[in-house]
Design a protein around this motif. Structure first.
Motif, PDB file in Angstrom:
ATOM      1  N   SER A 119       0.822  -1.209   0.000  1.00 47.97           N
ATOM      2  CA  SER A 119       0.000   0.000   0.000  1.00 47.97           C
ATOM      3  C   SER A 119       0.856   1.259   0.000  1.00 47.97           C
ATOM      4  O   SER A 119       0.544   2.243  -0.695  1.00 47.97           O
ATOM      5  CB  SER A 119      -0.932  -0.006   1.219  1.00 47.97           C
ATOM      6  OG  SER A 119      -1.824  -1.108   1.179  1.00 47.97           O
ATOM      7  N   GLU A 120       1.936   1.237   0.765  1.00 42.88           N
ATOM      8  CA  GLU A 120       2.832   2.393   0.815  1.00 42.88           C
ATOM      9  C   GLU A 120       3.463   2.642  -0.551  1.00 42.88           C
ATOM     10  O   GLU A 120       3.592   3.789  -0.990  1.00 42.88           O
ATOM     11  CB  GLU A 120       3.909   2.170   1.872  1.00 42.88           C
ATOM     12  CG  GLU A 120       3.434   2.334   3.303  1.00 42.88           C
ATOM     13  CD  GLU A 120       3.036   3.766   3.603  1.00 42.88           C
ATOM     14  OE1 GLU A 120       3.659   4.693   3.051  1.00 42.88           O
ATOM     15  OE2 GLU A 120       2.097   3.962   4.401  1.00 42.88           O
ATOM     16  N   ARG A 121       3.841   1.605  -1.244  1.00 43.77           N
ATOM     17  CA  ARG A 121       4.484   1.762  -2.547  1.00 43.77           C
ATOM     18  C   ARG A 121       3.508   2.299  -3.588  1.00 43.77           C
ATOM     19  O   ARG A 121       3.887   3.072  -4.466  1.00 43.77           O
ATOM     20  CB  ARG A 121       5.070   0.438  -3.024  1.00 43.77           C
ATOM     21  CG  ARG A 121       6.303  -0.013  -2.269  1.00 43.77           C
ATOM     22  CD  ARG A 121       6.957  -1.207  -2.950  1.00 43.77           C
ATOM     23  NE  ARG A 121       7.530  -0.836  -4.237  1.00 43.77           N
ATOM     24  CZ  ARG A 121       8.775  -0.383  -4.419  1.00 43.77           C
ATOM     25  NH1 ARG A 121       9.576  -0.231  -3.386  1.00 43.77           N
ATOM     26  NH2 ARG A 121       9.216  -0.086  -5.620  1.00 43.77           N
ATOM     27  N   GLN A 122       2.246   1.883  -3.485  1.00 41.17           N
ATOM     28  CA  GLN A 122       1.252   2.293  -4.477  1.00 41.17           C
ATOM     29  C   GLN A 122       0.535   3.581  -4.094  1.00 41.17           C
ATOM     30  O   GLN A 122      -0.164   4.166  -4.925  1.00 41.17           O
ATOM     31  CB  GLN A 122       0.218   1.168  -4.661  1.00 41.17           C
ATOM     32  CG  GLN A 122       0.792  -0.094  -5.263  1.00 41.17           C
ATOM     33  CD  GLN A 122       1.314   0.109  -6.665  1.00 41.17           C
ATOM     34  OE1 GLN A 122       0.750   0.860  -7.455  1.00 41.17           O
ATOM     35  NE2 GLN A 122       2.427  -0.551  -6.987  1.00 41.17           N
ATOM     36  N   GLY A 123       0.674   3.997  -2.840  1.00 41.67           N
ATOM     37  CA  GLY A 123       0.002   5.212  -2.398  1.00 41.67           C
ATOM     38  C   GLY A 123      -1.495   5.056  -2.235  1.00 41.67           C
ATOM     39  O   GLY A 123      -2.241   6.038  -2.236  1.00 41.67           O
ATOM     40  N   ARG A 124      -1.964   3.840  -2.107  1.00 42.55           N
ATOM     41  CA  ARG A 124      -3.377   3.563  -1.880  1.00 42.55           C
ATOM     42  C   ARG A 124      -3.499   2.211  -1.189  1.00 42.55           C
ATOM     43  O   ARG A 124      -2.561   1.424  -1.182  1.00 42.55           O
ATOM     44  CB  ARG A 124      -4.151   3.528  -3.203  1.00 42.55           C
ATOM     45  CG  ARG A 124      -3.657   2.497  -4.207  1.00 42.55           C
ATOM     46  CD  ARG A 124      -4.366   2.622  -5.543  1.00 42.55           C
ATOM     47  NE  ARG A 124      -3.825   1.720  -6.554  1.00 42.55           N
ATOM     48  CZ  ARG A 124      -4.233   0.471  -6.728  1.00 42.55           C
ATOM     49  NH1 ARG A 124      -5.200  -0.028  -5.959  1.00 42.55           N
ATOM     50  NH2 ARG A 124      -3.698  -0.293  -7.663  1.00 42.55           N
ATOM     51  N   ARG A 125      -4.644   1.960  -0.613  1.00 47.69           N
ATOM     52  CA  ARG A 125      -4.845   0.709   0.101  1.00 47.69           C
ATOM     53  C   ARG A 125      -4.889  -0.456  -0.884  1.00 47.69           C
ATOM     54  O   ARG A 125      -5.726  -0.493  -1.783  1.00 47.69           O
ATOM     55  CB  ARG A 125      -6.132   0.749   0.932  1.00 47.69           C
ATOM     56  CG  ARG A 125      -6.366  -0.512   1.760  1.00 47.69           C
ATOM     57  CD  ARG A 125      -7.540  -0.330   2.700  1.00 47.69           C
ATOM     58  NE  ARG A 125      -7.845  -1.539   3.423  1.00 47.69           N
ATOM     59  CZ  ARG A 125      -7.186  -1.988   4.483  1.00 47.69           C
ATOM     60  NH1 ARG A 125      -6.155  -1.290   4.938  1.00 47.69           N
ATOM     61  NH2 ARG A 125      -7.527  -3.104   5.095  1.00 47.69           N
ATOM     62  N   MET A 126      -3.986  -1.395  -0.698  1.00 44.64           N
ATOM     63  CA  MET A 126      -3.886  -2.540  -1.591  1.00 44.64           C
ATOM     64  C   MET A 126      -4.410  -3.807  -0.924  1.00 44.64           C
ATOM     65  O   MET A 126      -4.503  -3.875   0.314  1.00 44.64           O
ATOM     66  CB  MET A 126      -2.423  -2.757  -2.002  1.00 44.64           C
ATOM     67  CG  MET A 126      -1.797  -1.577  -2.715  1.00 44.64           C
ATOM     68  SD  MET A 126      -2.522  -1.286  -4.353  1.00 44.64           S
ATOM     69  CE  MET A 126      -1.935  -2.743  -5.210  1.00 44.64           C
ATOM     70  N   ALA A 127      -4.729  -4.789  -1.726  1.00 38.80           N
ATOM     71  CA  ALA A 127      -5.097  -6.095  -1.210  1.00 38.80           C
ATOM     72  C   ALA A 127      -3.839  -6.835  -0.757  1.00 38.80           C
ATOM     73  O   ALA A 127      -2.711  -6.390  -0.998  1.00 38.80           O
ATOM     74  CB  ALA A 127      -5.826  -6.899  -2.279  1.00 38.80           C
ATOM     75  N   ILE A 128      -4.019  -7.942  -0.087  1.00 38.79           N
ATOM     76  CA  ILE A 128      -2.884  -8.759   0.332  1.00 38.79           C
ATOM     77  C   ILE A 128      -2.165  -9.276  -0.917  1.00 38.79           C
ATOM     78  O   ILE A 128      -2.797  -9.855  -1.795  1.00 38.79           O
ATOM     79  CB  ILE A 128      -3.356  -9.935   1.198  1.00 38.79           C
ATOM     80  CG1 ILE A 128      -4.019  -9.419   2.479  1.00 38.79           C
ATOM     81  CG2 ILE A 128      -2.179 -10.863   1.542  1.00 38.79           C
ATOM     82  CD1 ILE A 128      -4.763 -10.488   3.244  1.00 38.79           C
ATOM     83  N   PRO A 129      -0.866  -9.059  -1.029  1.00 37.13           N
ATOM     84  CA  PRO A 129      -0.159  -9.547  -2.214  1.00 37.13           C
ATOM     85  C   PRO A 129      -0.029 -11.062  -2.204  1.00 37.13           C
ATOM     86  O   PRO A 129      -0.196 -11.709  -1.167  1.00 37.13           O
ATOM     87  CB  PRO A 129       1.213  -8.871  -2.108  1.00 37.13           C
ATOM     88  CG  PRO A 129       1.395  -8.628  -0.647  1.00 37.13           C
ATOM     89  CD  PRO A 129       0.024  -8.349  -0.106  1.00 37.13           C
ATOM     90  N   ARG A 130       0.270 -11.608  -3.348  1.00 37.29           N
ATOM     91  CA  ARG A 130       0.495 -13.048  -3.470  1.00 37.29           C
ATOM     92  C   ARG A 130       1.604 -13.266  -4.494  1.00 37.29           C
ATOM     93  O   ARG A 130       1.562 -12.704  -5.584  1.00 37.29           O
ATOM     94  CB  ARG A 130      -0.775 -13.765  -3.904  1.00 37.29           C
ATOM     95  CG  ARG A 130      -0.683 -15.282  -3.823  1.00 37.29           C
ATOM     96  CD  ARG A 130      -2.038 -15.933  -4.036  1.00 37.29           C
ATOM     97  NE  ARG A 130      -1.969 -17.381  -3.861  1.00 37.29           N
ATOM     98  CZ  ARG A 130      -2.062 -17.989  -2.686  1.00 37.29           C
ATOM     99  NH1 ARG A 130      -2.222 -17.270  -1.582  1.00 37.29           N
ATOM    100  NH2 ARG A 130      -2.001 -19.306  -2.601  1.00 37.29           N
TER     101      ARG A 130
END
Length: 290
Positions: A119-130
């Motif tokens: 989320s920090e890298r994208q600047g928005r709330r992200m889903a759990i990565p896989r």
């Protein structure tokens, strides 16, 4: 690399001069409270073999020397020196030395930690990565994670160690992960197997017989074992033991004594816990608790 870190690696690391492996198995596990009790492991294994198991967390690490062989998703992987190893939560895997053994450094970040990194890298709330692949060749990612692991092991100044760790995770997530959403951690399973799995999770510390579990699922005992293995990668007994080890890890991390943990988790005795724990975690319960 600081002189202190280099000295620590030479004295306690698994890799000797010229990249040769030390003569005997060794392992050290510790936790970093600043990152949600992040577990870190450094080990050399010439003989130790992991039984099939899962983690609640991700597994992200580097192979420093030798080669580790492991099965995941029905595929046999070979992780050689310089490789990054990436395992998602809930994925069944094992591990064994290939040829003369291997030395590695592993971390076990939570879903919440990697989601925050993404989320920090994208600047928005992200889903759990896989992660898409279990073994990747990424010299930069390898160097970043190995450096961060060394800093953590050497108890380097927290600011330097934390920056290095988050930089490494950020690089690895950006290049080797995709959004998977907050679900899909467990393998999909038919309703009957899902019923058995959920019931076993709720009763994993108890003595459970196959006939009772088959009745919960609505299948014959033989059909249940076959379907359960096909859906999850583990037999019902192996699944129960895996869940017991997860509970044991939590109790040991809180400082509870191995004998107390063995009894609470349904193991016959402390020796039974010791064997099952080391076969899935890589260190003995006493060392894990310390």
């Amino acid at each position: 690399m600081s002189a202190r870190i280099q000295h620590l690696t030479d004295q306690h690391g698994a890799v000797g001069a010229g990249g040769t492996l030390a003569a005997t198995d060794r392992a050290r596990l510790w936790r970093e409270q600043r990152h949600g009790s992040l577990e870190c492991l450094t080990a050399l294994f010439r003989r130790h073999r992991y039984l099939p198991h899962t983690h609640d967390t991700f597994v992200i690490g580097v192979i420093e020397a030798g080669c580790e062989a492991f099965h995941l998703g029905g595929v046999r992987h070979l992780a050689t020196a310089g490789s990054l190893c990436l395992v998602n939560p809930g994925e069944v895997h094992d591990g064994a030395p290939a040829e003369d053994g291997y030395a590695y450094r592993m971390t076990y970040p939570s879903e919440q930690l990697l989601r925050a990194v993404a989320s920090e890298r994208q600047g928005r709330r992200m889903a759990i990565p896989r992660f898409r692949d279990a073994v990747v060749q990424d010299p930069q990612g390898y160097a970043l994670l190995r450096r961060a692991h060394l800093l953590l092991e050497a108890a380097a100044p927290p600011l330097a160690a934390d920056e290095a760790l988050l930089e490494a995770y950020g690089w690895i997530v950006a290049r080797h992960a995709e959004d998977a959403g907050p679900t899909a951690r467990l393998p999909s399973a038919p309703d009957a197997v899902a019923r058995a799995r959920d019931w076993l999770d709720a009763h994993h510390t108890e003595r459970v017989d196959l006939a009772t579990l088959a009745a919960v699922a609505g299948l014959s005992s033989t059909h249940l074992v076959r379907a359960f293995r096909r859906a999850t990668g583990l037999t019902p007994h192996a699944w129960q033991t895996d869940r017991r080890i997860r509970t044991a890890r939590q109790m040991l991390a809180r400082g509870q004594a191995p004998a107390e943990v063995a009894a609470a988790c349904g193991f016959c005795d402390q020796s039974h816990l010791n064997r099952a724990f080391r076969a899935r975690v890589g260190v003995a319960p006493g060392g894990y608790r310390a």
